[in-house]
Scaffold this motif. Structure first.
Motif, PDB file in Angstrom:
ATOM      1  N   LEU A 254       0.792  -1.093  -0.044  1.00 15.77           N
ATOM      2  CA  LEU A 254       0.036   0.064   0.025  1.00 15.77           C
ATOM      3  C   LEU A 254       0.869   1.292   0.000  1.00 15.77           C
ATOM      4  O   LEU A 254       2.089   1.091   0.239  1.00 15.77           O
ATOM      5  CB  LEU A 254      -1.174  -0.025   1.128  1.00 15.77           C
ATOM      6  N   ALA A 255       0.194   2.300  -0.390  1.00 14.53           N
ATOM      7  CA  ALA A 255       0.966   3.559  -0.227  1.00 14.53           C
ATOM      8  C   ALA A 255       1.620   3.909   1.077  1.00 14.53           C
ATOM      9  O   ALA A 255       2.548   4.437   1.113  1.00 14.53           O
ATOM     10  CB  ALA A 255      -0.056   4.791  -1.044  1.00 14.53           C
ATOM     11  N   ALA A 256       0.788   3.623   2.071  1.00 17.65           N
ATOM     12  CA  ALA A 256       0.996   3.920   3.308  1.00 17.65           C
ATOM     13  C   ALA A 256       2.492   3.389   3.748  1.00 17.65           C
ATOM     14  O   ALA A 256       3.171   4.113   4.628  1.00 17.65           O
ATOM     15  CB  ALA A 256       0.033   3.543   4.431  1.00 17.65           C
ATOM     16  N   VAL A 257       2.974   2.301   3.369  1.00 14.56           N
ATOM     17  CA  VAL A 257       4.192   1.697   3.637  1.00 14.56           C
ATOM     18  C   VAL A 257       5.118   1.781   2.386  1.00 14.56           C
ATOM     19  O   VAL A 257       5.989   1.136   2.436  1.00 14.56           O
ATOM     20  CB  VAL A 257       4.047   0.562   4.221  1.00 14.56           C
ATOM     21  N   CYS A 258       4.981   2.619   1.315  1.00 17.02           N
ATOM     22  CA  CYS A 258       5.614   2.457   0.333  1.00 17.02           C
ATOM     23  C   CYS A 258       7.006   3.121   0.524  1.00 17.02           C
ATOM     24  O   CYS A 258       7.203   4.168   1.229  1.00 17.02           O
ATOM     25  CB  CYS A 258       4.923   3.494  -0.921  1.00 17.02           C
ATOM     26  N   ARG A 259       7.968   2.385   0.086  1.00 19.81           N
ATOM     27  CA  ARG A 259       9.287   2.947   0.348  1.00 19.81           C
ATOM     28  C   ARG A 259       9.902   3.724  -0.763  1.00 19.81           C
ATOM     29  O   ARG A 259      11.140   4.558  -0.517  1.00 19.81           O
ATOM     30  CB  ARG A 259      10.323   1.805   0.391  1.00 19.81           C
ATOM     31  N   LYS A 260       9.264   4.191  -1.859  1.00 23.14           N
ATOM     32  CA  LYS A 260       9.748   4.998  -2.911  1.00 23.14           C
ATOM     33  C   LYS A 260       9.456   6.410  -2.294  1.00 23.14           C
ATOM     34  O   LYS A 260       8.587   6.741  -1.467  1.00 23.14           O
ATOM     35  CB  LYS A 260       8.947   4.979  -4.036  1.00 23.14           C
ATOM     36  N   PRO A 261      10.179   7.401  -2.959  1.00 24.11           N
ATOM     37  CA  PRO A 261       9.933   8.946  -2.397  1.00 24.11           C
ATOM     38  C   PRO A 261       8.739   9.282  -2.615  1.00 24.11           C
ATOM     39  O   PRO A 261       8.033   9.097  -3.732  1.00 24.11           O
ATOM     40  CB  PRO A 261      11.010   9.596  -3.182  1.00 24.11           C
ATOM     41  N   LYS A 262       7.983  10.134  -1.772  1.00 28.14           N
ATOM     42  CA  LYS A 262       6.479  10.516  -1.742  1.00 28.14           C
ATOM     43  C   LYS A 262       6.740  11.951  -2.359  1.00 28.14           C
ATOM     44  O   LYS A 262       7.823  12.622  -2.686  1.00 28.14           O
ATOM     45  CB  LYS A 262       6.010  10.346  -0.526  1.00 28.14           C
ATOM     46  N   GLN A 263       5.485  12.606  -3.010  1.00 31.88           N
ATOM     47  CA  GLN A 263       5.324  13.650  -3.434  1.00 31.88           C
ATOM     48  C   GLN A 263       5.904  14.607  -2.298  1.00 31.88           C
ATOM     49  O   GLN A 263       5.436  14.898  -1.370  1.00 31.88           O
ATOM     50  CB  GLN A 263       4.175  13.937  -4.095  1.00 31.88           C
ATOM     51  N   GLY A 264       6.872  15.446  -2.734  1.00 32.71           N
ATOM     52  CA  GLY A 264       7.457  16.418  -1.831  1.00 32.71           C
ATOM     53  C   GLY A 264       8.442  16.049  -0.972  1.00 32.71           C
ATOM     54  O   GLY A 264       8.946  16.885  -0.076  1.00 32.71           O
ATOM     55  N   GLY A 265       9.016  14.804  -0.841  1.00 31.62           N
ATOM     56  CA  GLY A 265       9.917  14.146  -0.056  1.00 31.62           C
ATOM     57  C   GLY A 265      10.271  13.120  -0.223  1.00 31.62           C
ATOM     58  O   GLY A 265       9.687  12.382  -0.949  1.00 31.62           O
ATOM     59  N   LYS A 266      11.254  12.469   0.863  1.00 30.22           N
ATOM     60  CA  LYS A 266      11.619  11.361   0.538  1.00 30.22           C
ATOM     61  C   LYS A 266      11.255  10.306   1.838  1.00 30.22           C
ATOM     62  O   LYS A 266      11.186  10.897   2.896  1.00 30.22           O
ATOM     63  CB  LYS A 266      13.104  10.910   0.529  1.00 30.22           C
ATOM     64  N   SER A 267      10.965   8.972   1.776  1.00 27.68           N
ATOM     65  CA  SER A 267      10.691   8.172   2.850  1.00 27.68           C
ATOM     66  C   SER A 267      12.160   7.975   3.637  1.00 27.68           C
ATOM     67  O   SER A 267      13.233   7.870   2.911  1.00 27.68           O
ATOM     68  CB  SER A 267      10.162   7.208   2.592  1.00 27.68           C
ATOM     69  N   PRO A 268      12.035   8.116   4.867  1.00 26.96           N
ATOM     70  CA  PRO A 268      13.320   7.986   5.424  1.00 26.96           C
ATOM     71  C   PRO A 268      13.982   6.684   5.493  1.00 26.96           C
ATOM     72  O   PRO A 268      13.400   5.665   5.337  1.00 26.96           O
ATOM     73  CB  PRO A 268      13.063   8.301   7.093  1.00 26.96           C
ATOM     74  N   GLY A 269      15.293   6.582   5.510  1.00 24.47           N
ATOM     75  CA  GLY A 269      16.132   5.456   5.701  1.00 24.47           C
ATOM     76  C   GLY A 269      16.245   4.872   4.402  1.00 24.47           C
ATOM     77  O   GLY A 269      16.256   3.587   4.364  1.00 24.47           O
ATOM     78  N   VAL A 270      15.843   5.179   3.200  1.00 18.89           N
ATOM     79  CA  VAL A 270      15.728   4.409   1.796  1.00 18.89           C
ATOM     80  C   VAL A 270      17.012   4.826   0.743  1.00 18.89           C
ATOM     81  O   VAL A 270      17.353   6.007   0.681  1.00 18.89           O
ATOM     82  CB  VAL A 270      14.641   4.758   1.215  1.00 18.89           C
ATOM     83  N   ARG A 271      17.691   3.904   0.635  1.00 16.05           N
ATOM     84  CA  ARG A 271      19.052   3.908  -0.224  1.00 16.05           C
ATOM     85  C   ARG A 271      19.024   2.739  -1.053  1.00 16.05           C
ATOM     86  O   ARG A 271      18.341   1.650  -1.001  1.00 16.05           O
ATOM     87  CB  ARG A 271      20.259   3.902   0.511  1.00 16.05           C
ATOM     88  N   ASN A 272      19.876   3.189  -2.359  1.00 12.83           N
ATOM     89  CA  ASN A 272      20.015   2.195  -3.343  1.00 12.83           C
ATOM     90  C   ASN A 272      21.250   1.083  -2.819  1.00 12.83           C
ATOM     91  O   ASN A 272      22.163   1.457  -2.200  1.00 12.83           O
ATOM     92  CB  ASN A 272      20.375   2.545  -4.681  1.00 12.83           C
ATOM     93  N   HIS A 273      20.783  -0.272  -3.045  1.00 12.14           N
ATOM     94  CA  HIS A 273      21.822  -1.336  -2.628  1.00 12.14           C
ATOM     95  C   HIS A 273      22.228  -2.097  -3.733  1.00 12.14           C
ATOM     96  O   HIS A 273      21.405  -2.289  -4.927  1.00 12.14           O
ATOM     97  CB  HIS A 273      21.325  -1.822  -1.605  1.00 12.14           C
ATOM     98  N   LYS A 274      23.316  -2.588  -3.860  1.00 13.10           N
ATOM     99  CA  LYS A 274      23.804  -3.693  -4.658  1.00 13.10           C
ATOM    100  C   LYS A 274      23.641  -4.918  -4.275  1.00 13.10           C
ATOM    101  O   LYS A 274      24.029  -5.340  -3.307  1.00 13.10           O
ATOM    102  CB  LYS A 274      25.148  -3.411  -5.300  1.00 13.10           C
ATOM    103  N   VAL A 275      22.612  -5.829  -4.927  1.00 14.93           N
ATOM    104  CA  VAL A 275      22.416  -7.359  -4.417  1.00 14.93           C
ATOM    105  C   VAL A 275      23.198  -8.122  -5.627  1.00 14.93           C
ATOM    106  O   VAL A 275      23.009  -7.885  -6.634  1.00 14.93           O
ATOM    107  CB  VAL A 275      21.108  -7.482  -4.506  1.00 14.93           C
ATOM    108  N   LYS A 276      23.930  -9.077  -4.802  1.00 13.39           N
ATOM    109  CA  LYS A 276      24.734  -9.979  -5.878  1.00 13.39           C
ATOM    110  C   LYS A 276      24.094 -11.513  -5.713  1.00 13.39           C
ATOM    111  O   LYS A 276      23.964 -11.859  -4.502  1.00 13.39           O
ATOM    112  CB  LYS A 276      26.256  -9.939  -5.360  1.00 13.39           C
ATOM    113  N   SER A 277      23.540 -12.046  -6.769  1.00 12.42           N
ATOM    114  CA  SER A 277      23.307 -13.333  -6.820  1.00 12.42           C
ATOM    115  C   SER A 277      24.064 -14.374  -6.396  1.00 12.42           C
ATOM    116  O   SER A 277      25.419 -14.193  -6.655  1.00 12.42           O
ATOM    117  CB  SER A 277      22.462 -13.448  -8.016  1.00 12.42           C
ATOM    118  N   HIS A 278      23.806 -15.517  -6.316  1.00 13.29           N
ATOM    119  CA  HIS A 278      24.734 -16.780  -6.044  1.00 13.29           C
ATOM    120  C   HIS A 278      25.581 -17.064  -7.104  1.00 13.29           C
ATOM    121  O   HIS A 278      26.609 -17.652  -7.254  1.00 13.29           O
ATOM    122  CB  HIS A 278      23.825 -17.972  -5.596  1.00 13.29           C
TER     123      HIS A 278
END
Length: 343
Positions: A254-278
């Motif tokens: 749902l939008a209430a827990v969406c981790r993407k930046p919301k209009q007018g600001g960013k959700s806290p604690g969200v950064r891009n990460h690199k994930v490496k598969s096996h």
């Protein structure tokens, strides 16, 4: 003028490390036949000159004070045989014979040859073939072959040997074909298997593991569902699996827990990460991929009573139905939710 080629008048000296005395005496007889030696005196002379110094000394010791030349060829052969190869007890040999069983990795031919060797001094006489037949039936290691032999009426030794050899060959050929089928099946699976990036203990870089673990700890401390924010259930039980987010327009939360930046600001604690598969395929994840990585990492390590979803089928074993699990490699297949929804 007729010319006749002859074999040498002597053979190598007797060596107990290479052959038995019985075998040496048999070779000596063949030497006499090849050279057309029939005179007893000549046979004895060739024999005494061929056995070697060690055996000649033994003969002199055994017949002392007489000399070797005083005995006939047959007497000299028997003298050494009684010394080198004393006849074993028939009872002991029968005990060994009746306890002989086919060993793991021993072929049927080797097993039967060993039975015949043990039976040499058992003094079975005319009953030898029956005893060999019984020992094959009782000592064969393969249970299906043993059942086949027990089901034969008026089973003879030659027939028992024929069946065991045929069954052994059939099992070997079936195993060879099965091995080839497994190789072809594995190759086919490798060619048809889609490329899926796996997440696990060894499949995530240390930095990403730390980041995912920290987010998991936050989720666990809050006790909330990462799809809708509810504290009454976990993410894998949430009914909003297919719900579209009004903020990022992606499915699964749902939008209430969406981790993407919301209009007018960013959700806290969200950064891009690199994930490496096996499989060492490195991906620069977007917000959706990060969300999927978090959800997969969270679901993989949830403890609880889950329903048994393994694929099973009914198999008839010896006439009785048995429910068995199909070996698919794992009870659960793990893949990204986006890929799952795309199928």
């Amino acid at each position: 003028m007729t010319t006749r080629s002859t074999i040498g008048s002597s053979i190598d000296p007797y060596d107990s490390q290479i052959e038995t005395w019985t075998e040496y005496a048999e070779r000596m007889e063949q030497c006499f036949i090849g050279n057309d030696t029939e005179e007893p005196a000549k046979k004895k002379a060739i024999f005494l000159s061929s056995v070697g110094p060690k055996t000649y000394k033994l003969i002199k010791t055994l017949i002392a004070p007489e000399k070797p030349c005083a005995k006939s060829f047959t007497e000299l052969v028997k003298l050494v045989k009684d010394h080198e190869c004393p006849r074993p007890s028939a009872i002991v040999q029968r005990f060994k014979f009746n306890n002989k069983k086919q060993q793991p990795g021993e072929s049927v031919s080797a097993f039967v040859a060993d039975l015949k060797r043990l039976a040499e001094f058992c003094e079975y006489g005319p009953a030898l073939e029956e005893m060999l037949r019984d020992r094959i039936v009782c000592g064969i290691a393969d249970v299906p072959t043993q059942r086949r032999l027990l089901g034969e009426k008026d089973l003879k030794f030659n027939r028992a040997l024929e069946i065991t050899l045929a069954m052994e060959t059939t099992v070997k050929q079936a195993n060879d074909l099965k091995g080839q089928d497994n190789v072809l099946h594995a190759a086919s699976n490798n060619n048809m298997r889609p490329s899926v990036n796996k997440l696990g203990h060894s499949g995530v870089e240390s930095k990403s593991v730390s980041s995912v673990s920290s987010r998991r700890r936050v989720t666990n401390l809050q006790g909330c569902c990462y799809r809708c924010g509810s504290k009454n259930h976990n993410g894998y039980e949430c009914r909003h699996v297919n719900t579209e987010c009004h903020n990022c327009h992606l499915q699964g939360h749902l939008a209430a827990v969406c981790r993407k930046p919301k209009q007018g600001g960013k959700s806290p604690g969200v950064r891009n990460h690199k994930v490496k598969s096996h499989a060492t395929n490195e991906l620069d994840t977007s917000e959706q991929e990060e969300h999927e990585a978090l959800s997969l990492a969270y679901d993989l390590y949830v403890l609880g009573n889950k329903p048994d979803t393994a694929l099973k089928t009914k198999v008839i074993i010896e006439g009785k139905p048995v429910i068995m699990e199909i070996d698919t490699g794992a009870a659960v297949s793990v893949m990204a939710e986006v890929e799952f929804m795309r199928l």
